[in-house]
Design a protein around this motif. Structure first.
Motif, PDB file in Angstrom:
ATOM      1  N   GLU A 146       8.191  10.291   8.391  1.00  0.00           N
ATOM      2  CA  GLU A 146       7.319   9.084   7.720  1.00  0.00           C
ATOM      3  C   GLU A 146       6.066   9.976   7.303  1.00  0.00           C
ATOM      4  O   GLU A 146       5.363   9.567   6.366  1.00  0.00           O
ATOM      5  CB  GLU A 146       7.030   8.227   9.016  1.00  0.00           C
ATOM      6  N   ASN A 147       5.706  11.227   8.016  1.00  0.00           N
ATOM      7  CA  ASN A 147       4.788  11.751   7.497  1.00  0.00           C
ATOM      8  C   ASN A 147       4.760  13.266   7.780  1.00  0.00           C
ATOM      9  O   ASN A 147       5.770  13.554   8.667  1.00  0.00           O
ATOM     10  CB  ASN A 147       3.403  11.205   7.879  1.00  0.00           C
ATOM     11  N   SER A 150      -7.478   7.396  -7.207  1.00  0.00           N
ATOM     12  CA  SER A 150      -8.733   7.386  -7.146  1.00  0.00           C
ATOM     13  C   SER A 150      -9.543   7.873  -8.440  1.00  0.00           C
ATOM     14  O   SER A 150     -10.369   7.363  -9.111  1.00  0.00           O
ATOM     15  CB  SER A 150      -9.232   8.464  -6.093  1.00  0.00           C
ATOM     16  N   LEU A 206       2.270  17.768   2.372  1.00  0.00           N
ATOM     17  CA  LEU A 206       1.760  16.535   3.151  1.00  0.00           C
ATOM     18  C   LEU A 206       2.276  15.500   2.503  1.00  0.00           C
ATOM     19  O   LEU A 206       2.373  14.382   3.181  1.00  0.00           O
ATOM     20  CB  LEU A 206       0.138  16.404   3.423  1.00  0.00           C
ATOM     21  N   ALA A 247       0.730  -1.205   0.083  1.00  0.00           N
ATOM     22  CA  ALA A 247      -0.005  -0.015   0.055  1.00  0.00           C
ATOM     23  C   ALA A 247       0.989   1.274  -0.033  1.00  0.00           C
ATOM     24  O   ALA A 247       1.797   1.666   0.973  1.00  0.00           O
ATOM     25  CB  ALA A 247      -0.865   0.016   1.294  1.00  0.00           C
ATOM     26  N   LEU A 248       0.861   1.947  -1.044  1.00  0.00           N
ATOM     27  CA  LEU A 248       1.693   3.139  -1.142  1.00  0.00           C
ATOM     28  C   LEU A 248       1.044   4.288  -0.161  1.00  0.00           C
ATOM     29  O   LEU A 248      -0.141   4.345  -0.279  1.00  0.00           O
ATOM     30  CB  LEU A 248       1.918   3.651  -2.663  1.00  0.00           C
ATOM     31  N   THR A 249       1.833   4.845   0.413  1.00  0.00           N
ATOM     32  CA  THR A 249       1.467   6.023   1.380  1.00  0.00           C
ATOM     33  C   THR A 249       1.733   7.541   0.601  1.00  0.00           C
ATOM     34  O   THR A 249       2.571   7.478  -0.237  1.00  0.00           O
ATOM     35  CB  THR A 249       1.993   6.093   2.753  1.00  0.00           C
ATOM     36  N   ARG A 250       1.038   8.269   1.162  1.00  0.00           N
ATOM     37  CA  ARG A 250       1.072   9.703   0.602  1.00  0.00           C
ATOM     38  C   ARG A 250       0.955   9.866  -0.849  1.00  0.00           C
ATOM     39  O   ARG A 250       1.520  10.593  -1.561  1.00  0.00           O
ATOM     40  CB  ARG A 250       2.355  10.441   1.070  1.00  0.00           C
ATOM     41  N   VAL A 251       0.126   9.147  -1.472  1.00  0.00           N
ATOM     42  CA  VAL A 251      -0.431   9.091  -2.614  1.00  0.00           C
ATOM     43  C   VAL A 251      -2.012   9.484  -2.571  1.00  0.00           C
ATOM     44  O   VAL A 251      -2.591   8.932  -1.502  1.00  0.00           O
ATOM     45  CB  VAL A 251      -0.074   8.304  -3.974  1.00  0.00           C
ATOM     46  N   GLU A 252      -2.689  10.025  -3.627  1.00  0.00           N
ATOM     47  CA  GLU A 252      -4.267   9.978  -3.364  1.00  0.00           C
ATOM     48  C   GLU A 252      -4.743   8.876  -4.245  1.00  0.00           C
ATOM     49  O   GLU A 252      -4.393   8.471  -5.193  1.00  0.00           O
ATOM     50  CB  GLU A 252      -4.563  11.156  -4.264  1.00  0.00           C
ATOM     51  N   GLY A 253      -5.243   8.024  -3.354  1.00  0.00           N
ATOM     52  CA  GLY A 253      -6.047   6.783  -3.913  1.00  0.00           C
ATOM     53  C   GLY A 253      -4.981   5.657  -3.344  1.00  0.00           C
ATOM     54  O   GLY A 253      -4.131   5.931  -2.806  1.00  0.00           O
ATOM     55  N   GLU A 254      -5.270   4.398  -3.936  1.00  0.00           N
ATOM     56  CA  GLU A 254      -4.738   3.350  -3.488  1.00  0.00           C
ATOM     57  C   GLU A 254      -3.952   2.459  -4.678  1.00  0.00           C
ATOM     58  O   GLU A 254      -4.627   2.259  -5.568  1.00  0.00           O
ATOM     59  CB  GLU A 254      -5.386   2.374  -2.499  1.00  0.00           C
ATOM     60  N   ILE A 267       2.901  15.073   9.862  1.00  0.00           N
ATOM     61  CA  ILE A 267       2.580  15.477  11.305  1.00  0.00           C
ATOM     62  C   ILE A 267       3.779  15.202  12.003  1.00  0.00           C
ATOM     63  O   ILE A 267       4.170  16.095  13.034  1.00  0.00           O
ATOM     64  CB  ILE A 267       1.427  14.781  11.857  1.00  0.00           C
TER      65      ILE A 267
END
Lengths: 431, 265
Positions: A124-125, A418, A114, A12-19, A127
């Protein structure tokens, strides 16, 4: 030489829109397998647009993407309004550009802060990054918030805005609201300049590649809400010629289709736009290019980050000009009777070219729709880039290093998974 | 004391409801001081199987994999909150349920349909697992999200405001678009929560916040007919973003049928 075999699975790729997911296999320093899979379930927008009234299209297509609904609305309006003998008024055309500037501003600010920057600063992110770099993150969130405010001015809300309609807008903002927002945008210009300098100061990988750029070009201004296709291979195409050169195919491991330009992968998005349209930047940004030492056209995909920052400065500047010239109109729209036929339209979504085609019947209902979003256009380019980048970097690097680089490469394209998944019409093969 | 743990999960959707978090601005950083966000892919947190106090779920169920995933999310979560039209009613993409021709659509779009694994019908989250709180809207707003977190953390029942858009419109002193301009507005049967955005912009509400309490859909449909809308157009008003919500589904079906039996073709 020792035999080495690694398999990298990023389910699961993070920090992209959708999966989406990424699969890599390296055997004895050879890239054996590389696959970017998009497994978002299809939502079949093109099918349920059939039988709907032309007036309903803007509210429906907005839902294709929560991050770039304005792009979907404007591309659809460009396509549908091309079936009218009249045009939307100059006021409407200007205000659509201002509306669209808001979307670029929020989307680019969200992407940089973000989604992308944590890679370059080692977090990692965002935040987690905010704990160490609070002012930088707050600056980004503020710019994003201003973009949302600009979309709200014309659309009532920033996600799935309700203001756009055939022929114009449902509502014209009051002049005092416009002035107040213009003042806030002016106050953010310093921050935007600082952001560009900051992005340019990052130690971005220097990895030149050869690729084709595709972007809209407009004779009078940096193309956002309208224009004709221009490619770095020398093609100039109008929306109705798109299908003669761009084709989509379906690969087994994706629910998104893959596009090519006459058989070649190509790039669409901020860097492609900047490469093609940089001579049209306002003077202060041409000066900025010199100041940060960015030479264009650039063939370093990592410059996409700087391109987004420059486009943030551009849309702030554009929106301020447009809002300064604001006059309250007699009517925020013109009723545009549409004629049956086929309409083509496009615009530059924050992440690239977004092309629509609608067929309208005698009753004013949609008979067929086709939508080609930017991320499916970039898919082939992303894979080519991954091949090149990882090989150049050295496949003998550790798994974590390769994985991080692969994710950075993918994020350079700001993929919107998405929206890449949910349309895509291939001609049905009758057997 | 450990902070409450939160997860944000995405299913079939446009990502728009997750933006209710990402658009919070500095409040997002404050929120993070009060709760621990363990899973939220778009924001970069990746721990899908973490046990959490509150799981927010965006999107509808449309693949066999998603059924497995939602059961896991339910098992790992103290409260499960569905956010937005897709999660609560199936959303716009549930329009495909109406025609029952999913296979044909899939085959028309994909050259290799054998690689597309989807359910025949799009389903809301509550069709598969227990949902503790439903937040309606396409999209939900940041205010709804923050209010829900606050209420759940205080252990009080969140306010479920099922009033009509119409009443909000009056409070906002907006001019009624149906009475003054004859525009077929869904405000009389749609749940409030948006702040009567569309009527305040001089246009019709299109029902994105789902049916209100005691929604008089049949009465409103007759009013639409009086405004000159043909049965097909009336059906389309109800069959849009929340087509699967029972009052909208039912009224849409009545007029869709009557359009089909119209001899005007």
């Amino acid at each position: 030489m020792t035999s080495r075999r690694i398999r990298i699975d990023v389910p699961a790729l993070t920090r992209v829109e959708g999966e989406g997911s990424l699969r890599l296999e390296v055997r004895q320093d050879q890239l054996i397998e590389l696959g970017l899979s998009i497994f978002e379930p299809p939502r079949y927008f093109e099918k349920f647009l059939e039988g709907r009234e032309a007036e309903e299209v803007v509210d429906i297509v907005a839902r294709i993407c929560g991050i770039c609904p304005v792009a979907y609305q404007i591309s659809a309006l460009n396509a549908l309004e091309s079936m009218s003998r009249q045009m939307a008024s100059p006021w409407v055309r200007s205000m659509r550009r201002a509306f669209y500037c808001g979307e670029w501003l929020q989307s680019h600010a969200l992407h940089i802060h973000l989604l992308a920057l944590p890679d370059f600063l080692g977090f990692e992110n965002a935040i987690a990054m905010a704990e160490r770099h609070p002012n930088m993150v707050k600056r980004g969130l503020k710019l994003q918030g201003l973009g949302n405010a600009l979309v709200r001015l014309f659309g009532g809300r920033s996600v799935h805005p309700v203001g756009a309609r055939l022929g114009g807008f449902h509502h014209a903002p009051a002049p005092d609201e416009v002035t107040a927002l213009a003042d806030r945008l002016k106050a953010a210009q310093q921050d935007a300049g600082d952001l560009t300098r900051f992005c340019a100061s990052l130690p971005l990988p220097d990895d030149p590649q050869t690729f084709i750029c595709v972007a809209l070009h407009h004779p009078d201004r940096y193309a956002i809400e309208s224009g004709e296709i221009r490619t770095s291979t020398g093609l100039n195409l109008s929306a109705n010629q798109f299908e003669q050169h761009f084709h989509e195919t379906h690969k087994p491991d994706s629910t998104a289709l893959w596009s090519d330009l006459d058989g070649q992968p190509y790039l669409t998005g901020p860097l492609a736009r900047l490469n093609i349209n940089h001579p049209q930047l306002p003077d202060f940004l041409l000066t900025r290019l010199g100041e940060i030492g960015l030479e264009l056209p650039s063939c370093n995909m990592f410059h996409s980050l700087i391109a987004r920052a420059l486009e943030i400065e551009l849309v702030l500047h554009e929106a301020i000009q447009l809002l300064n010239d604001y006059t309250y109109p007699k009517s925020p729209y013109t009723a545009l009777p549409l004629e049956p036929g086929i309409g083509y339209g496009m615009s530059e979504a924050p992440r690239g070219l977004l092309w629509h085609r609608y067929e309208l019947d005698e009753k004013g209902l949609i008979r067929a729709a086709r939508i080609v979003p930017p991320t499916s256009q970039n898919q082939a380019r992303i894979e080519a880039d991954l091949h090149h980048s990882l090989t150049t970097m050295g496949l003998d690097n550790g798994e974590d290093v390769l994985k991080l680089r692969a994710e950075q490469v993918i994020r350079n394209y700001d993929p919107c998974i998405s929206c890449s998944t949910h349309f895509l019409t291939l001609k049905k093969v009758e057997t | 004391m450990t902070r409450p743990r939160v997860a944000v999960h995405k299913f079939s959707s446009c990502d728009g409801c997750q933006l209710a978090f990402l658009n919070l601005g500095e409040t997002l950083l404050q929120l993070n001081e009060q709760v621990d966000i363990l899973h939220f892919l778009e924001a970069g947190m990746n721990d899908a199987s973490a046990d959490v106090d509150i799981a927010f779920v965006e999107g509808s169920l449309s693949t066999p994999d998603e059924l497995t995933r939602i059961r896991q999310v339910r098992a790992n979560s103290r409260y499960l909150v569905s956010i937005g039209a897709c999660a609560t009613s199936g959303g716009l993409q549930a329009l495909r349920n109406l025609d029952g021709n999913h296979d044909e659509w899939r085959d028309a779009i994909y050259a290799r349909p054998e690689f597309i694994r989807t359910l025949k019908e799009v389903r809301p989250i509550a069709a598969e697992v227990r949902v503790d709180l439903e937040l309606w809207g396409c999209p939900v707003s940041s205010t709804q999200i923050l209010a829900a977190i606050r209420a759940l953390l205080f252990g009080v029942a969140p306010v479920d405001d099922r009033d009509r858009v119409c009443l909000e419109c009056k409070r906002q002193q907006a001019v009624c678009v149906m009475v003054t301009q004859g525009i077929p507005c869904m405000g009389p049967v749609t749940r409030t929560g948006c702040g009567a955005l569309c009527p305040r912009f001089g246009r019709d509400c299109y029902g994105c916040y789902s049916p209100s309490e005691t929604a008089q859909t049949a009465t409103l449909a007759r009013r639409f007919s009086g405004l000159g809308l043909l049965p097909d157009a009336i059906a389309r008003r109800f069959w849009l973003i929340n087509s699967q919500a029972p009052p909208f589904l039912q009224t849409g079906r009545v007029f869709h049928r009557s359009a089909a039996s119209d001899p005007d073709d």
